[in-house]
Design an enzyme around this catalytic site. Structure first.
Site, PDB file in Angstrom:
ATOM      1  N   ASP A 241       0.901  -1.388  -0.326  1.00 55.31           N
ATOM      2  CA  ASP A 241      -0.114  -0.029  -0.037  1.00 55.31           C
ATOM      3  C   ASP A 241       1.047   1.177   0.223  1.00 55.31           C
ATOM      4  OD1 ASP A 241      -2.022   2.032   0.502  1.00 55.31           O
ATOM      5  OD2 ASP A 241      -2.965   1.374   2.188  1.00 55.31           O
TER       6      ASP A 241
ATOM      7  N   GLN B 297      -2.470  -3.331  -3.668  1.00 54.55           N
ATOM      8  CA  GLN B 297      -3.882  -2.137  -3.874  1.00 54.55           C
ATOM      9  C   GLN B 297      -3.466  -1.219  -5.019  1.00 54.55           C
ATOM     10  OE1 GLN B 297      -6.207   0.930  -1.979  1.00 54.55           O
ATOM     11  NE2 GLN B 297      -4.840   0.523  -1.169  1.00 54.55           N
TER      12      GLN B 297
ATOM     13  N   THR C  39     -10.357   4.755  -2.551  1.00 53.92           N
ATOM     14  CA  THR C  39     -10.009   6.184  -0.917  1.00 53.92           C
ATOM     15  C   THR C  39     -12.116   6.522  -0.722  1.00 53.92           C
ATOM     16  OG1 THR C  39      -9.711   7.747  -0.202  1.00 53.92           O
ATOM     17  CG2 THR C  39     -10.307   7.983  -2.273  1.00 53.92           C
ATOM     18  N   CYS C  40     -12.104   6.165   0.599  1.00 51.11           N
ATOM     19  CA  CYS C  40     -13.017   6.176   0.848  1.00 51.11           C
ATOM     20  C   CYS C  40     -14.019   7.420   0.904  1.00 51.11           C
ATOM     21  CB  CYS C  40     -13.341   5.723   2.169  1.00 51.11           C
ATOM     22  SG  CYS C  40     -11.661   7.247   3.120  1.00 51.11           S
TER      23      CYS C  40
END
Length: 416
Positions: free
Chosen positions: A309, A331, A362-363
């Protein structure tokens, strides 16, 4: 068919922009807010509402094609592009991006994507912000699909020579800090991969010897076995530790590999993935660390996987981590790669080089970017696809599941 006009609509994202530098320097939570002053240029507070820009192409036949420009939660951190605020970037899109497309024929997606993804801004002499390239290439894909009366996933499959998935891609749902209640939601919905868990602070979340992660995985394992919605439910347990194992074990890779092996035993009968076990502070050292940890795990017969990541942000990064077997999975953080053409290439490269492809993000994205990435997933078949945006589980899971279900159903009707 031509594009006759480009218009921009400012929007909100599914989460927030967080000033990672200020948080690492000790900014404390105050409810949903953070106390203290921001430390990264562009921020007006440590946490602020996420912003997006919808880029809308008006097509010659009167139809609209659109995509959403969005950037990751920790914008401006780790060498990323600066904070993405709509009022700053709409003028750039209208002045510099519009001439690349308005009045031009809709051609192939790859050609249209390259126009913005490889372009240099005349005002800065640099390539455009990742968020601009991300949203504009989404609009390009939608425009091509509409001009051909096809699904976006079908356009990708035809241009890149892939086969559309005949099943929904396994969905990875993320819990944020609420790792207990949100794990229950994931179990109830039968999420394929869960729960992320956000172990980003040693003392309060991980434990000085990693004991809190062990306790949580034991709880989660038992919870799944007790409440699984059907007998064959067999999810992957995927936790993100944000480099904290490196802190706990002083970057002793042998000890880290051994600890992951212990976690793997606790997680059984479920498979375990550990994302970001260490953060070495720069790319070359990170690649070396994940390569060694993977090697030591394999020597010990540990079947768990580690996920790259930190420092694996661009298409070239994904290629470099894959070449060096730095982890078992990478990722692919879709907004960080710029154009979605790069995310497509990243998934395909991982699959060709025995690296697990995790189509993430991403959130802090939007429903639109999540839906379009669902088309990328169904056309390229990564190992898993992130439920996004947000940290509430229900909304993000619904958005990506339903879009993939629509793609699957429509494509199967075409094959009949």
């Amino acid at each position: 068919m031509k594009i006759t006009k480009l218009i921009c609509a400012p929007g909100k994202t599914g989460f927030f922009f967080d000033d990672q530098k200020a948080i690492k320097q000790g900014a404390k939570n105050d409810g949903a807010f953070y106390e203290g002053a921001p430390a990264t240029p562009g921020f007006t507070s440590v946490r602020q509402a996420g912003e997006s820009i919808s880029v809308i192409f008006v097509l010659e036949n009167g139809a609209f094609a659109h995509g959403d420009c969005a950037a990751v939660q920790y914008s401006g951190a780790g060498g990323r592009d600066p904070l993405f605020l709509a009022e700053n970037f709409i003028p750039i899109i209208e002045k510099e991006i519009a001439p690349l497309y308005v009045g031009k024929e809709i051609t192939l997606f790859r050609e249209m994507a390259d126009r913005v993804d490889k372009a240099v801004s005349p005002s800065t002499g640099k390539i455009y912000h990742t968020a601009i390239r991300y949203g504009v290439t989404q609009a390009c894909l939608d425009a091509v699909a509409k001009s051909q009366s096809k699904l976006m996933a079908q356009v990708i499959a035809e241009e890149y020579g892939t086969e559309m998935s005949k099943t929904i891609i396994p969905i990875f749902s993320q819990s944020g800090d609420d790792r207990y209640l949100n794990a229950d939601k994931m179990i109830m919905k039968a999420a394929d991969v869960l729960p992320h868990a956000l172990f980003n602070h040693v003392e309060t979340k991980v434990g000085l010897k990693g004991e809190k992660i062990k306790e949580y995985i034991q709880w989660l394992r038992d919870r799944i076995l007790k409440l699984k919605p059907f007998d064959s439910y067999n999810p992957v347990i995927h936790i993100d530790v944000y480099g904290t194992l490196g802190i706990v074990f002083d970057n002793n890779f042998e000890a880290i590999a051994h600890y992951i092996g212990e976690l793997s035993e606790i997680a059984k009968p479920f498979h375990l993935r550990v994302e970001g076990p260490v953060d070495m502070g720069e790319k070359a050292a990170q690649i070396d660390a994940l390569r060694i940890i993977r090697q030591k795990m394999e020597e010990k017969g540990i079947t768990a996987e580690i996920v790259a990541d930190e420092w694996c942000n661009t298409l070239q990064d994904v290629i470099d981590f894959s070449r060096h077997k730095a982890g078992h999975m990478a990722q692919i953080k879709t907004p960080d790669l710029g154009g979605i053409n790069n995310s497509i290439e990243a998934v395909l490269y991982c699959k060709q080089h025995n690296m697990g492809a995790y189509l993430g993000g991403t959130c802090n994205e939007t429903n639109r970017s999540a839906e379009i990435c669902a088309h990328v997933a169904m056309a390229t078949s990564p190992v898993q696809y992130l439920a996004k945006p947000g940290m509430g589980v229900d909304e993000g899971y619904m958005i990506v599941y339903n879009e993939m279900s629509r793609i699957l159903t429509i494509n199967s009707q075409r094959d009949e």
